[in-house]
Scaffold this motif. Structure first.
Motif, PDB file in Angstrom:
ATOM      1  N   LYS A  26     -47.996  75.016 -12.435  1.00 46.91           N
ATOM      2  CA  LYS A  26     -47.254  74.281 -11.415  1.00 46.91           C
ATOM      3  C   LYS A  26     -47.389  72.774 -11.637  1.00 46.91           C
ATOM      4  N   ILE A  27     -48.576  72.322 -11.989  1.00 43.94           N
ATOM      5  CA  ILE A  27     -48.776  70.902 -12.281  1.00 43.94           C
ATOM      6  C   ILE A  27     -47.923  70.498 -13.480  1.00 43.94           C
ATOM      7  N   PHE A  28     -47.876  71.348 -14.493  1.00 44.52           N
ATOM      8  CA  PHE A  28     -47.036  71.104 -15.672  1.00 44.52           C
ATOM      9  C   PHE A  28     -45.578  70.928 -15.247  1.00 44.52           C
ATOM     10  N   ASP A  29     -45.076  71.837 -14.421  1.00 44.93           N
ATOM     11  CA  ASP A  29     -43.679  71.771 -13.969  1.00 44.93           C
ATOM     12  C   ASP A  29     -43.407  70.513 -13.150  1.00 44.93           C
ATOM     13  N   ARG A  30     -44.355  70.149 -12.286  1.00 40.51           N
ATOM     14  CA  ARG A  30     -44.172  68.957 -11.456  1.00 40.51           C
ATOM     15  C   ARG A  30     -44.126  67.692 -12.326  1.00 40.51           C
ATOM     16  N   LEU A  31     -44.968  67.642 -13.361  1.00 39.11           N
ATOM     17  CA  LEU A  31     -44.942  66.499 -14.279  1.00 39.11           C
ATOM     18  C   LEU A  31     -43.608  66.448 -15.029  1.00 39.11           C
ATOM     19  N   SER A  32     -43.111  67.604 -15.393  1.00 40.34           N
ATOM     20  CA  SER A  32     -41.804  67.671 -16.047  1.00 40.34           C
ATOM     21  C   SER A  32     -40.698  67.163 -15.123  1.00 40.34           C
ATOM     22  N   GLU A  69     -42.416  63.766 -22.863  1.00 44.00           N
ATOM     23  CA  GLU A  69     -41.761  64.696 -23.790  1.00 44.00           C
ATOM     24  C   GLU A  69     -42.567  65.983 -23.927  1.00 44.00           C
ATOM     25  N   PHE A  70     -43.884  65.847 -23.892  1.00 43.24           N
ATOM     26  CA  PHE A  70     -44.752  67.030 -23.964  1.00 43.24           C
ATOM     27  C   PHE A  70     -44.462  67.977 -22.808  1.00 43.24           C
ATOM     28  N   PHE A  71     -44.286  67.434 -21.604  1.00 46.54           N
ATOM     29  CA  PHE A  71     -44.076  68.258 -20.416  1.00 46.54           C
ATOM     30  C   PHE A  71     -42.625  68.720 -20.258  1.00 46.54           C
ATOM     31  N   SER A  72     -41.748  68.211 -21.094  1.00 51.40           N
ATOM     32  CA  SER A  72     -40.359  68.692 -21.065  1.00 51.40           C
ATOM     33  C   SER A  72     -40.176  69.954 -21.892  1.00 51.40           C
ATOM     34  N   ASP A  73     -41.181  70.289 -22.689  1.00 49.40           N
ATOM     35  CA  ASP A  73     -41.123  71.480 -23.545  1.00 49.40           C
ATOM     36  C   ASP A  73     -42.006  72.577 -22.949  1.00 49.40           C
ATOM     37  N   LYS A  74     -41.402  73.610 -22.393  1.00 49.94           N
ATOM     38  CA  LYS A  74     -42.156  74.685 -21.733  1.00 49.94           C
ATOM     39  C   LYS A  74     -43.066  75.441 -22.686  1.00 49.94           C
ATOM     40  N   ALA A  75     -42.828  75.319 -23.974  1.00 53.92           N
ATOM     41  CA  ALA A  75     -43.690  75.981 -24.961  1.00 53.92           C
ATOM     42  C   ALA A  75     -45.102  75.397 -24.932  1.00 53.92           C
ATOM     43  N   LYS A  85     -46.807  74.850 -22.213  1.00 54.67           N
ATOM     44  CA  LYS A  85     -47.518  75.272 -20.998  1.00 54.67           C
ATOM     45  C   LYS A  85     -48.845  75.941 -21.304  1.00 54.67           C
ATOM     46  N   ALA A  86     -48.843  76.808 -22.285  1.00 53.45           N
ATOM     47  CA  ALA A  86     -50.065  77.549 -22.612  1.00 53.45           C
ATOM     48  C   ALA A  86     -51.164  76.616 -23.097  1.00 53.45           C
ATOM     49  N   VAL A  87     -50.797  75.632 -23.914  1.00 51.67           N
ATOM     50  CA  VAL A  87     -51.777  74.659 -24.414  1.00 51.67           C
ATOM     51  C   VAL A  87     -52.375  73.871 -23.254  1.00 51.67           C
ATOM     52  N   PHE A  88     -51.502  73.447 -22.330  1.00 56.21           N
ATOM     53  CA  PHE A  88     -51.943  72.678 -21.170  1.00 56.21           C
ATOM     54  C   PHE A  88     -52.879  73.506 -20.293  1.00 56.21           C
ATOM     55  N   SER A  89     -52.504  74.734 -20.029  1.00 55.85           N
ATOM     56  CA  SER A  89     -53.313  75.608 -19.180  1.00 55.85           C
ATOM     57  C   SER A  89     -54.667  75.903 -19.832  1.00 55.85           C
ATOM     58  N   ASP A  90     -54.652  76.153 -21.137  1.00 47.75           N
ATOM     59  CA  ASP A  90     -55.905  76.423 -21.854  1.00 47.75           C
ATOM     60  C   ASP A  90     -56.839  75.210 -21.793  1.00 47.75           C
ATOM     61  N   MET A  91     -56.255  74.016 -21.911  1.00 50.34           N
ATOM     62  CA  MET A  91     -57.064  72.790 -21.851  1.00 50.34           C
ATOM     63  C   MET A  91     -57.734  72.650 -20.488  1.00 50.34           C
ATOM     64  N   ILE A  92     -56.983  72.891 -19.425  1.00 50.72           N
ATOM     65  CA  ILE A  92     -57.550  72.770 -18.080  1.00 50.72           C
ATOM     66  C   ILE A  92     -58.623  73.829 -17.852  1.00 50.72           C
ATOM     67  N   ASN A  93     -58.381  75.044 -18.321  1.00 51.38           N
ATOM     68  CA  ASN A  93     -59.388  76.101 -18.161  1.00 51.38           C
ATOM     69  C   ASN A  93     -60.658  75.775 -18.939  1.00 51.38           C
ATOM     70  N   HIS A 126     -54.782  68.170 -28.147  1.00 49.51           N
ATOM     71  CA  HIS A 126     -53.434  67.681 -28.474  1.00 49.51           C
ATOM     72  C   HIS A 126     -52.526  67.666 -27.248  1.00 49.51           C
ATOM     73  N   VAL A 127     -53.131  67.387 -26.108  1.00 55.74           N
ATOM     74  CA  VAL A 127     -52.389  67.164 -24.860  1.00 55.74           C
ATOM     75  C   VAL A 127     -52.385  65.652 -24.627  1.00 55.74           C
ATOM     76  N   PRO A 128     -51.225  65.060 -24.332  1.00 59.07           N
ATOM     77  CA  PRO A 128     -51.152  63.597 -24.211  1.00 59.07           C
ATOM     78  C   PRO A 128     -51.833  63.059 -22.955  1.00 59.07           C
ATOM     79  N   VAL A 129     -52.307  61.837 -23.059  1.00 58.03           N
ATOM     80  CA  VAL A 129     -52.879  61.124 -21.917  1.00 58.03           C
ATOM     81  C   VAL A 129     -52.151  59.794 -21.777  1.00 58.03           C
ATOM     82  N   LEU A 130     -52.341  59.148 -20.641  1.00 53.52           N
ATOM     83  CA  LEU A 130     -51.699  57.870 -20.363  1.00 53.52           C
ATOM     84  C   LEU A 130     -52.616  56.705 -20.716  1.00 53.52           C
TER      85      LEU A 130
END
Length: 318
Positions: free
Chosen positions: A106-112, A134-140, A142-150, A224-228
Protein backbone atom coordinates in the motif's frame (compact mmCIF):
# COMPACT_ATOMS: atom_id res chain seq x y z
CA UNK A 1 8.21 36.91 20.21
CA UNK A 2 7.95 35.31 23.66
CA UNK A 3 7.55 37.84 26.47
CA UNK A 4 9.45 36.69 29.63
CA UNK A 5 6.68 38.27 31.70
CA UNK A 6 4.23 35.86 30.07
CA UNK A 7 6.08 32.71 31.20
CA UNK A 8 3.89 30.71 33.58
CA UNK A 9 3.41 27.15 34.79
CA UNK A 10 0.63 25.16 36.47
CA UNK A 11 0.23 24.25 40.14
CA UNK A 12 -2.81 22.31 41.36
CA UNK A 13 -4.72 23.11 38.16
CA UNK A 14 -4.05 26.83 38.45
CA UNK A 15 -1.64 29.10 36.57
CA UNK A 16 1.16 30.84 38.45
CA UNK A 17 4.27 32.87 37.72
CA UNK A 18 7.68 31.19 37.71
CA UNK A 19 9.88 31.20 40.78
CA UNK A 20 13.44 32.49 40.43
CA UNK A 21 14.90 28.97 40.60
CA UNK A 22 12.47 27.84 37.87
CA UNK A 23 13.44 30.74 35.63
CA UNK A 24 17.07 29.72 36.09
CA UNK A 25 16.20 26.21 34.93
CA UNK A 26 14.45 27.60 31.85
CA UNK A 27 17.56 29.61 30.99
CA UNK A 28 19.71 26.51 31.53
CA UNK A 29 17.50 24.59 29.08
CA UNK A 30 17.76 27.34 26.46
CA UNK A 31 21.54 27.49 26.85
CA UNK A 32 21.77 23.72 26.40
CA UNK A 33 19.70 23.88 23.20
CA UNK A 34 21.77 26.61 21.56
CA UNK A 35 25.00 24.87 22.59
CA UNK A 36 24.26 21.45 21.06
CA UNK A 37 25.46 20.38 17.63
CA UNK A 38 23.03 19.54 14.81
CA UNK A 39 22.96 15.83 15.69
CA UNK A 40 21.80 16.42 19.26
CA UNK A 41 18.56 17.67 20.81
CA UNK A 42 16.75 20.52 19.07
CA UNK A 43 13.53 22.44 19.71
CA UNK A 44 10.64 21.79 17.36
CA UNK A 45 7.29 23.57 17.15
CA UNK A 46 3.84 22.20 16.36
CA UNK A 47 0.99 24.57 15.57
CA UNK A 48 -2.53 23.37 16.43
CA UNK A 49 -5.93 24.97 16.78
CA UNK A 50 -8.14 24.83 19.88
CA UNK A 51 -10.70 22.70 18.01
CA UNK A 52 -8.01 20.22 16.98
CA UNK A 53 -6.40 19.86 20.39
CA UNK A 54 -9.59 19.93 22.46
CA UNK A 55 -11.07 17.26 20.19
CA UNK A 56 -8.30 14.92 21.26
CA UNK A 57 -7.82 15.93 24.88
CA UNK A 58 -11.48 15.97 25.93
CA UNK A 59 -14.49 13.68 25.93
CA UNK A 60 -18.15 14.07 24.97
CA UNK A 61 -17.89 17.66 23.70
CA UNK A 62 -16.41 18.80 27.02
CA UNK A 63 -15.61 22.54 26.93
CA UNK A 64 -12.07 22.79 28.30
CA UNK A 65 -9.93 25.86 28.94
CA UNK A 66 -6.23 26.49 28.27
CA UNK A 67 -5.15 25.22 31.71
CA UNK A 68 -6.96 21.90 31.23
CA UNK A 69 -5.58 21.46 27.73
CA UNK A 70 -2.06 22.16 29.01
CA UNK A 71 -2.45 19.83 32.00
CA UNK A 72 -3.63 16.96 29.84
CA UNK A 73 -1.01 17.62 27.19
CA UNK A 74 1.73 17.46 29.83
CA UNK A 75 0.35 14.12 31.03
CA UNK A 76 -0.86 12.38 27.83
CA UNK A 77 1.21 14.09 25.16
CA UNK A 78 -0.25 14.35 21.67
CA UNK A 79 -0.82 11.41 19.37
CA UNK A 80 -1.14 10.99 15.62
CA UNK A 81 -4.48 10.61 13.85
CA UNK A 82 -3.99 6.83 13.85
CA UNK A 83 -4.65 6.82 17.61
CA UNK A 84 -7.75 9.03 17.46
CA UNK A 85 -10.94 7.38 18.73
CA UNK A 86 -12.71 6.61 15.46
CA UNK A 87 -14.47 3.54 14.14
CA UNK A 88 -11.83 2.57 11.60
CA UNK A 89 -11.75 -0.89 10.08
CA UNK A 90 -8.11 -0.84 9.07
CA UNK A 91 -7.15 -3.15 6.22
CA UNK A 92 -3.47 -2.21 6.40
CA UNK A 93 -1.16 -0.37 8.80
CA UNK A 94 -3.09 -2.07 11.57
CA UNK A 95 -0.73 -0.99 14.32
CA UNK A 96 2.31 1.17 14.89
CA UNK A 97 4.71 -1.69 14.04
CA UNK A 98 2.91 -3.22 11.03
CA UNK A 99 5.38 -4.20 8.30
CA UNK A 100 3.17 -6.78 6.58
CA UNK A 101 3.33 -7.24 2.80
CA UNK A 102 -0.11 -5.62 2.54
CA UNK A 103 1.17 -2.49 4.28
CA UNK A 104 4.39 -2.39 2.23
CA UNK A 105 2.41 -2.76 -1.00
CA UNK A 106 0.00 0.00 0.00
CA UNK A 107 2.87 2.38 0.78
CA UNK A 108 4.38 1.50 -2.61
CA UNK A 109 1.08 2.33 -4.36
CA UNK A 110 0.67 5.60 -2.46
CA UNK A 111 4.20 6.68 -3.45
CA UNK A 112 3.37 5.82 -7.04
CA UNK A 113 0.20 7.93 -6.82
CA UNK A 114 2.19 11.04 -5.88
CA UNK A 115 3.24 11.23 -9.53
CA UNK A 116 -0.41 11.85 -10.43
CA UNK A 117 -0.83 14.77 -8.02
CA UNK A 118 -1.93 18.13 -9.42
CA UNK A 119 -0.41 19.98 -6.44
CA UNK A 120 2.38 22.16 -7.85
CA UNK A 121 4.71 21.51 -4.88
CA UNK A 122 4.26 17.75 -5.12
CA UNK A 123 4.70 17.85 -8.91
CA UNK A 124 7.90 19.84 -8.57
CA UNK A 125 9.21 17.40 -5.94
CA UNK A 126 8.41 14.41 -8.16
CA UNK A 127 10.13 16.01 -11.15
CA UNK A 128 13.20 16.86 -9.06
CA UNK A 129 13.46 13.25 -7.86
CA UNK A 130 12.46 11.46 -11.04
CA UNK A 131 14.67 8.37 -10.54
CA UNK A 132 13.11 7.83 -7.10
CA UNK A 133 9.55 7.94 -8.42
CA UNK A 134 10.34 5.92 -11.55
CA UNK A 135 11.04 2.98 -9.25
CA UNK A 136 7.54 3.24 -7.75
CA UNK A 137 5.90 3.58 -11.15
CA UNK A 138 6.95 0.02 -12.01
CA UNK A 139 4.80 -2.54 -10.16
CA UNK A 140 7.44 -5.19 -10.80
CA UNK A 141 9.45 -3.50 -8.03
CA UNK A 142 6.81 -4.19 -5.38
CA UNK A 143 8.38 -7.45 -4.27
CA UNK A 144 11.83 -5.88 -3.89
CA UNK A 145 10.35 -3.03 -1.85
CA UNK A 146 8.36 -5.37 0.39
CA UNK A 147 11.35 -7.67 0.93
CA UNK A 148 13.49 -4.67 1.92
CA UNK A 149 10.96 -3.51 4.51
CA UNK A 150 10.57 -7.02 5.91
CA UNK A 151 14.35 -7.31 6.20
CA UNK A 152 15.13 -3.86 7.67
CA UNK A 153 11.97 -3.53 9.71
CA UNK A 154 9.76 -0.68 10.79
CA UNK A 155 12.47 2.00 10.52
CA UNK A 156 12.54 1.48 6.75
CA UNK A 157 8.74 1.62 6.60
CA UNK A 158 8.80 4.88 8.59
CA UNK A 159 11.31 6.41 6.17
CA UNK A 160 8.94 6.04 3.22
CA UNK A 161 5.86 6.81 5.28
CA UNK A 162 7.39 10.18 6.18
CA UNK A 163 7.39 11.09 2.46
CA UNK A 164 3.67 10.28 2.25
CA UNK A 165 2.93 12.18 5.45
CA UNK A 166 4.65 15.31 4.18
CA UNK A 167 2.65 15.11 0.95
CA UNK A 168 -0.56 15.49 2.95
CA UNK A 169 -3.95 13.94 2.22
CA UNK A 170 -2.90 12.43 -1.12
CA UNK A 171 -0.22 10.49 0.75
CA UNK A 172 -2.02 9.38 3.91
CA UNK A 173 -5.73 9.94 3.26
CA UNK A 174 -5.86 11.65 6.65
CA UNK A 175 -4.96 8.51 8.65
CA UNK A 176 -1.34 9.07 9.54
CA UNK A 177 0.87 7.41 12.13
CA UNK A 178 3.06 10.52 12.20
CA UNK A 179 2.71 14.17 13.11
CA UNK A 180 4.17 17.33 11.58
CA UNK A 181 6.39 19.81 13.40
CA UNK A 182 8.55 22.67 12.17
CA UNK A 183 11.99 23.98 12.97
CA UNK A 184 10.45 27.46 12.68
CA UNK A 185 8.08 28.88 15.30
CA UNK A 186 6.71 31.33 12.73
CA UNK A 187 5.74 28.46 10.44
CA UNK A 188 4.12 26.65 13.37
CA UNK A 189 2.07 29.74 14.26
CA UNK A 190 0.91 30.02 10.64
CA UNK A 191 -0.44 26.45 10.87
CA UNK A 192 -2.17 26.97 14.23
CA UNK A 193 -5.38 28.45 12.84
CA UNK A 194 -7.04 31.78 12.11
CA UNK A 195 -5.83 34.93 13.86
CA UNK A 196 -9.02 35.59 15.82
CA UNK A 197 -9.28 32.05 17.26
CA UNK A 198 -7.79 30.17 20.21
CA UNK A 199 -4.64 28.51 18.94
CA UNK A 200 -1.42 27.03 20.24
CA UNK A 201 2.15 26.10 19.49
CA UNK A 202 3.59 23.08 21.30
CA UNK A 203 7.30 23.40 22.11
CA UNK A 204 8.94 19.98 22.10
CA UNK A 205 12.42 18.49 22.11
CA UNK A 206 13.48 16.41 19.13
CA UNK A 207 16.00 13.74 20.13
CA UNK A 208 16.52 12.35 16.62
CA UNK A 209 20.14 11.81 15.63
CA UNK A 210 20.23 12.49 11.88
CA UNK A 211 23.30 10.28 11.54
CA UNK A 212 21.01 7.27 12.06
CA UNK A 213 19.01 8.34 9.00
CA UNK A 214 22.16 8.31 6.89
CA UNK A 215 23.01 4.82 8.11
CA UNK A 216 19.46 3.69 7.28
CA UNK A 217 19.55 5.04 3.73
CA UNK A 218 22.85 3.26 3.18
CA UNK A 219 21.20 0.01 4.30
CA UNK A 220 18.18 0.58 2.05
CA UNK A 221 20.44 1.20 -0.95
CA UNK A 222 21.91 -2.27 -0.56
CA UNK A 223 18.54 -3.61 -1.74
CA UNK A 224 18.65 -1.34 -4.82
CA UNK A 225 15.64 0.61 -3.56
CA UNK A 226 16.02 4.38 -4.14
CA UNK A 227 16.27 6.95 -1.37
CA UNK A 228 15.88 10.72 -1.38
CA UNK A 229 18.62 13.32 -0.84
CA UNK A 230 19.10 14.27 2.80
CA UNK A 231 16.90 17.20 3.92
CA UNK A 232 14.80 17.00 0.74
CA UNK A 233 11.21 18.06 1.32
CA UNK A 234 8.06 18.76 -0.65
CA UNK A 235 7.48 22.03 1.22
CA UNK A 236 10.96 23.39 1.92
CA UNK A 237 9.74 26.71 3.33
CA UNK A 238 7.78 24.93 6.07
CA UNK A 239 11.00 23.46 7.54
CA UNK A 240 9.01 20.38 8.46
CA UNK A 241 10.21 17.56 10.69
CA UNK A 242 7.99 14.46 10.71
CA UNK A 243 7.85 12.65 14.05
CA UNK A 244 6.67 9.10 14.46
CA UNK A 245 3.51 8.41 16.51
CA UNK A 246 3.25 11.76 18.30
CA UNK A 247 4.73 13.84 21.09
CA UNK A 248 5.80 12.31 24.38
CA UNK A 249 4.88 14.52 27.37
CA UNK A 250 8.39 13.80 28.63
CA UNK A 251 9.75 15.92 25.75
CA UNK A 252 7.25 18.79 25.83
CA UNK A 253 8.74 22.04 27.12
CA UNK A 254 5.56 24.06 27.03
CA UNK A 255 2.34 25.17 25.36
CA UNK A 256 2.36 28.64 23.81
CA UNK A 257 -1.14 30.15 23.73
CA UNK A 258 -0.95 32.38 20.66
CA UNK A 259 -4.23 34.12 21.55
CA UNK A 260 -2.99 35.24 25.00
CA UNK A 261 0.77 35.23 24.25
CA UNK A 262 1.33 33.13 27.38
CA UNK A 263 3.81 30.28 27.39
CA UNK A 264 2.67 27.61 29.87
CA UNK A 265 5.77 25.62 30.82
CA UNK A 266 5.57 21.92 31.61
CA UNK A 267 5.36 21.78 35.44
CA UNK A 268 7.16 18.42 35.44
CA UNK A 269 10.34 20.34 34.54
CA UNK A 270 10.26 21.79 38.05
CA UNK A 271 9.15 18.73 40.02
CA UNK A 272 11.36 17.04 42.59
CA UNK A 273 11.59 13.99 40.32
CA UNK A 274 13.31 16.17 37.72
CA UNK A 275 15.45 18.26 40.05
CA UNK A 276 18.59 17.11 38.25
CA UNK A 277 17.04 16.54 34.81
CA UNK A 278 17.59 18.99 31.96
CA UNK A 279 14.83 18.34 29.41
CA UNK A 280 17.14 19.47 26.61
CA UNK A 281 19.46 16.57 27.39
CA UNK A 282 17.15 13.89 28.80
CA UNK A 283 13.39 13.09 28.86
CA UNK A 284 11.47 14.19 31.94
CA UNK A 285 10.40 11.69 34.59
CA UNK A 286 6.59 11.72 34.87
CA UNK A 287 4.32 9.71 37.15
CA UNK A 288 1.75 8.33 34.70
CA UNK A 289 -0.10 6.06 37.11
CA UNK A 290 -3.45 4.83 35.75
CA UNK A 291 -2.52 6.16 32.30
CA UNK A 292 -4.69 3.74 30.32
CA UNK A 293 -7.82 4.36 32.40
CA UNK A 294 -7.39 8.14 32.34
CA UNK A 295 -6.77 8.14 28.58
CA UNK A 296 -10.02 6.24 28.07
CA UNK A 297 -12.02 8.46 30.43
CA UNK A 298 -10.65 11.89 29.52
CA UNK A 299 -9.66 11.81 25.84
CA UNK A 300 -10.82 10.71 22.41
CA UNK A 301 -7.80 8.49 21.83
CA UNK A 302 -8.62 4.84 21.30
CA UNK A 303 -5.03 3.62 21.69
CA UNK A 304 -1.60 4.85 22.70
CA UNK A 305 2.06 4.11 22.09
CA UNK A 306 5.10 3.51 24.24
CA UNK A 307 8.76 2.70 23.76
CA UNK A 308 11.72 1.74 25.88
CA UNK A 309 14.49 2.84 23.51
CA UNK A 310 12.87 5.36 21.10
CA UNK A 311 13.43 2.83 18.31
CA UNK A 312 10.88 0.05 18.82
CA UNK A 313 7.33 1.28 19.48
CA UNK A 314 4.33 -0.62 20.85
CA UNK A 315 0.63 0.17 20.59
CA UNK A 316 -1.94 -0.51 23.34
CA UNK A 317 -5.71 -0.20 23.05
CA UNK A 318 -7.23 2.06 25.72
Amino acid sequence: MINPNKLITIDDDDNRALKNCEMEKVLQTLFSLVSTNRNESKMLYRGVSYDFLSDRLSKNDENIDDKTIANRLFYFGEKAQHFRNEAINRKWLNDISDISNKTANKIFDRLSNLSKSKNSNVTSFVNSNSSFFEFFSDKANKAVFSDMINELGVVARDYYWAVLHTAGHIGTNGKSISISTSRSIRQAISFSGKRDTRRYVIFTINRTDHRTKKRLTNEISRFHVPVLPMRSSIYQAQKEETLKAGLFPHDIVGLYCVHTKQLILNPHMFSQLNEKVNIAMKPLIIDQSHFNERLHDLTNYSSWFHTFDREEYFETVA
